[in-house]
Design a protein around this motif. Structure first.
Motif, PDB file in Angstrom:
ATOM      1  N   PRO A 107       0.798  -1.220   0.000  1.00  0.00           N
ATOM      2  CA  PRO A 107       0.000   0.000   0.000  1.00  0.00           C
ATOM      3  C   PRO A 107       0.842   1.287   0.000  1.00  0.00           C
ATOM      4  CG  PRO A 107       0.081  -0.887   2.208  1.00  0.00           C
ATOM      5  CD  PRO A 107       0.799  -1.870   1.312  1.00  0.00           C
ATOM      6  N   THR A 108       2.161   1.147   0.034  1.00  0.00           N
ATOM      7  CA  THR A 108       3.035   2.326   0.118  1.00  0.00           C
ATOM      8  C   THR A 108       2.849   3.212  -1.106  1.00  0.00           C
ATOM      9  OG1 THR A 108       4.655   1.071   1.380  1.00  0.00           O
ATOM     10  CG2 THR A 108       5.429   3.095   0.330  1.00  0.00           C
ATOM     11  N   PRO A 109       2.490   4.482  -0.899  1.00  0.00           N
ATOM     12  CA  PRO A 109       2.304   5.386  -2.038  1.00  0.00           C
ATOM     13  C   PRO A 109       3.611   6.080  -2.432  1.00  0.00           C
ATOM     14  CG  PRO A 109       1.630   6.483  -0.029  1.00  0.00           C
ATOM     15  CD  PRO A 109       2.093   5.103   0.364  1.00  0.00           C
ATOM     16  N   TYR A 110       3.793   6.265  -3.723  1.00  0.00           N
ATOM     17  CA  TYR A 110       4.903   7.067  -4.216  1.00  0.00           C
ATOM     18  C   TYR A 110       4.602   7.434  -5.660  1.00  0.00           C
ATOM     19  CZ  TYR A 110       9.406   8.659  -5.900  1.00  0.00           C
ATOM     20  OH  TYR A 110      10.401   9.414  -6.469  1.00  0.00           O
ATOM     21  N   THR A 111       4.947   8.641  -6.026  1.00  0.00           N
ATOM     22  CA  THR A 111       4.848   9.088  -7.411  1.00  0.00           C
ATOM     23  C   THR A 111       6.157   9.756  -7.780  1.00  0.00           C
ATOM     24  OG1 THR A 111       2.460   9.393  -7.262  1.00  0.00           O
ATOM     25  CG2 THR A 111       3.586  10.519  -9.060  1.00  0.00           C
ATOM     26  N   CYS A 112       6.823   9.217  -8.780  1.00  0.00           N
ATOM     27  CA  CYS A 112       8.055   9.813  -9.287  1.00  0.00           C
ATOM     28  C   CYS A 112       7.677  11.038 -10.108  1.00  0.00           C
ATOM     29  CB  CYS A 112       8.795   8.800 -10.150  1.00  0.00           C
ATOM     30  SG  CYS A 112      10.263   9.485 -10.969  1.00  0.00           S
ATOM     31  N   PRO A 113       8.393  12.149  -9.938  1.00  0.00           N
ATOM     32  CA  PRO A 113       8.033  13.366 -10.672  1.00  0.00           C
ATOM     33  C   PRO A 113       8.118  13.238 -12.193  1.00  0.00           C
ATOM     34  CG  PRO A 113       9.966  13.732  -9.263  1.00  0.00           C
ATOM     35  CD  PRO A 113       9.499  12.348  -9.020  1.00  0.00           C
ATOM     36  N   TRP A 114       8.920  12.297 -12.702  1.00  0.00           N
ATOM     37  CA  TRP A 114       9.000  12.171 -14.158  1.00  0.00           C
ATOM     38  C   TRP A 114       8.553  10.815 -14.695  1.00  0.00           C
ATOM     39  CZ3 TRP A 114      12.291   8.760 -16.669  1.00  0.00           C
ATOM     40  CH2 TRP A 114      13.331   8.207 -15.908  1.00  0.00           C
ATOM     41  N   LYS A 115       8.496   9.773 -13.840  1.00  0.00           N
ATOM     42  CA  LYS A 115       8.042   8.451 -14.308  1.00  0.00           C
ATOM     43  C   LYS A 115       6.548   8.270 -14.100  1.00  0.00           C
ATOM     44  CE  LYS A 115      12.306   6.280 -12.857  1.00  0.00           C
ATOM     45  NZ  LYS A 115      12.664   6.400 -11.461  1.00  0.00           N
ATOM     46  N   GLY A 116       6.027   8.752 -12.957  1.00  0.00           N
ATOM     47  CA  GLY A 116       4.607   8.601 -12.669  1.00  0.00           C
ATOM     48  C   GLY A 116       4.366   7.833 -11.392  1.00  0.00           C
ATOM     49  N   TYR A 172       4.614  -0.350  -5.361  1.00  0.00           N
ATOM     50  CA  TYR A 172       5.607  -1.130  -4.621  1.00  0.00           C
ATOM     51  C   TYR A 172       5.079  -2.523  -4.345  1.00  0.00           C
ATOM     52  CZ  TYR A 172       8.802   2.691  -3.543  1.00  0.00           C
ATOM     53  OH  TYR A 172       9.717   3.696  -3.620  1.00  0.00           O
ATOM     54  N   PHE A 173       6.010  -3.459  -4.093  1.00  0.00           N
ATOM     55  CA  PHE A 173       5.670  -4.835  -3.748  1.00  0.00           C
ATOM     56  C   PHE A 173       6.470  -5.277  -2.533  1.00  0.00           C
ATOM     57  CE2 PHE A 173       5.130  -4.546  -8.335  1.00  0.00           C
ATOM     58  CZ  PHE A 173       3.862  -5.077  -8.511  1.00  0.00           C
ATOM     59  N   THR A 174       5.845  -6.123  -1.716  1.00  0.00           N
ATOM     60  CA  THR A 174       6.548  -6.853  -0.676  1.00  0.00           C
ATOM     61  C   THR A 174       7.051  -8.132  -1.316  1.00  0.00           C
ATOM     62  OG1 THR A 174       5.194  -5.940   1.088  1.00  0.00           O
ATOM     63  CG2 THR A 174       6.270  -8.049   1.542  1.00  0.00           C
ATOM     64  N   GLY A 208       9.342 -17.574   4.006  1.00  0.00           N
ATOM     65  CA  GLY A 208       8.720 -17.108   5.238  1.00  0.00           C
ATOM     66  C   GLY A 208       9.095 -15.699   5.648  1.00  0.00           C
ATOM     67  N   LYS A 209       9.960 -15.043   4.875  1.00  0.00           N
ATOM     68  CA  LYS A 209      10.350 -13.658   5.157  1.00  0.00           C
ATOM     69  C   LYS A 209       9.561 -12.724   4.259  1.00  0.00           C
ATOM     70  CE  LYS A 209      15.243 -14.489   6.034  1.00  0.00           C
ATOM     71  NZ  LYS A 209      16.578 -14.133   5.554  1.00  0.00           N
ATOM     72  N   SER A 210       9.078 -11.640   4.841  1.00  0.00           N
ATOM     73  CA  SER A 210       8.417 -10.586   4.066  1.00  0.00           C
ATOM     74  C   SER A 210       9.309  -9.361   4.065  1.00  0.00           C
ATOM     75  CB  SER A 210       7.060 -10.244   4.677  1.00  0.00           C
ATOM     76  OG  SER A 210       6.167 -11.307   4.496  1.00  0.00           O
ATOM     77  N   LEU A 211       9.678  -8.918   2.896  1.00  0.00           N
ATOM     78  CA  LEU A 211      10.545  -7.757   2.732  1.00  0.00           C
ATOM     79  C   LEU A 211       9.738  -6.647   2.057  1.00  0.00           C
ATOM     80  CD1 LEU A 211      13.606  -9.747   1.373  1.00  0.00           C
ATOM     81  CD2 LEU A 211      13.262  -8.948   3.719  1.00  0.00           C
ATOM     82  N   PRO A 212       9.172  -5.729   2.857  1.00  0.00           N
ATOM     83  CA  PRO A 212       8.291  -4.702   2.301  1.00  0.00           C
ATOM     84  C   PRO A 212       9.003  -3.736   1.359  1.00  0.00           C
ATOM     85  CG  PRO A 212       8.205  -4.726   4.720  1.00  0.00           C
ATOM     86  CD  PRO A 212       9.306  -5.633   4.299  1.00  0.00           C
ATOM     87  N   ASP A 213       8.319  -3.427   0.289  1.00  0.00           N
ATOM     88  CA  ASP A 213       8.739  -2.377  -0.643  1.00  0.00           C
ATOM     89  C   ASP A 213      10.117  -2.621  -1.256  1.00  0.00           C
ATOM     90  OD1 ASP A 213       6.318  -1.228   0.082  1.00  0.00           O
ATOM     91  OD2 ASP A 213       7.238   0.117   1.532  1.00  0.00           O
ATOM     92  N   ARG A 214      10.462  -3.872  -1.477  1.00  0.00           N
ATOM     93  CA  ARG A 214      11.773  -4.189  -2.057  1.00  0.00           C
ATOM     94  C   ARG A 214      11.703  -4.342  -3.575  1.00  0.00           C
ATOM     95  NH1 ARG A 214      12.151  -3.391   2.882  1.00  0.00           N
ATOM     96  NH2 ARG A 214      13.988  -4.053   4.056  1.00  0.00           N
ATOM     97  N   ALA A 215      10.508  -4.202  -4.148  1.00  0.00           N
ATOM     98  CA  ALA A 215      10.345  -4.243  -5.604  1.00  0.00           C
ATOM     99  C   ALA A 215       9.331  -3.180  -5.994  1.00  0.00           C
ATOM    100  CB  ALA A 215       9.860  -5.625  -6.043  1.00  0.00           C
TER     101      ALA A 215
END
Length: 100
Positions: free
Chosen positions: A41-50, A54-56, A61-68
């Protein structure tokens, strides 16, 4: 090239199929093991890409938030700036190791 977490391959494609943007390798969507990714659910907007999605990354068994992340709806001019269409390509960081 491969993107791995603790030895598990989460993306793999020949380097010529990847796109390098701002120091990050973006993998073509068909090269990514999407079953290991969960939308974040992490929001982000790049000023030139849009707007960015994000993906966890879930491995062993490990969850790595926002690593993709990916860009599904590029802003006008983004493709021209990079020289290639990178819609839906996926990039990784931190614990995700990208190597040849």
């Amino acid at each position: 090239m491969k993107a791995t977490v603790a030895g598990t391959v989460i993306a793999e494609a020949p380097q010529e199929d990847l796109i390098k943007i701002e120091g990050n390798w973006y993998f073509p969507p068909e090269s990514v093991v999407t079953s290991l990714l969960e939308e974040s659910p992490t929001p982000y907007t790049c000023p030139w890409k849009g707007p960015c999605q994000y993906f966890t990354v879930n491995v062993d068994g490990k969850s790595l938030p926002d690593r993709a992340w990916t860009y599904r709806n590029l802003y006008d001019g983004a493709v021209q700036r990079v020289g290639q269409d990178f819609t839906n390509y996926v990039a990784f960081w931190k614990e995700v190791q990208v190597s040849e």
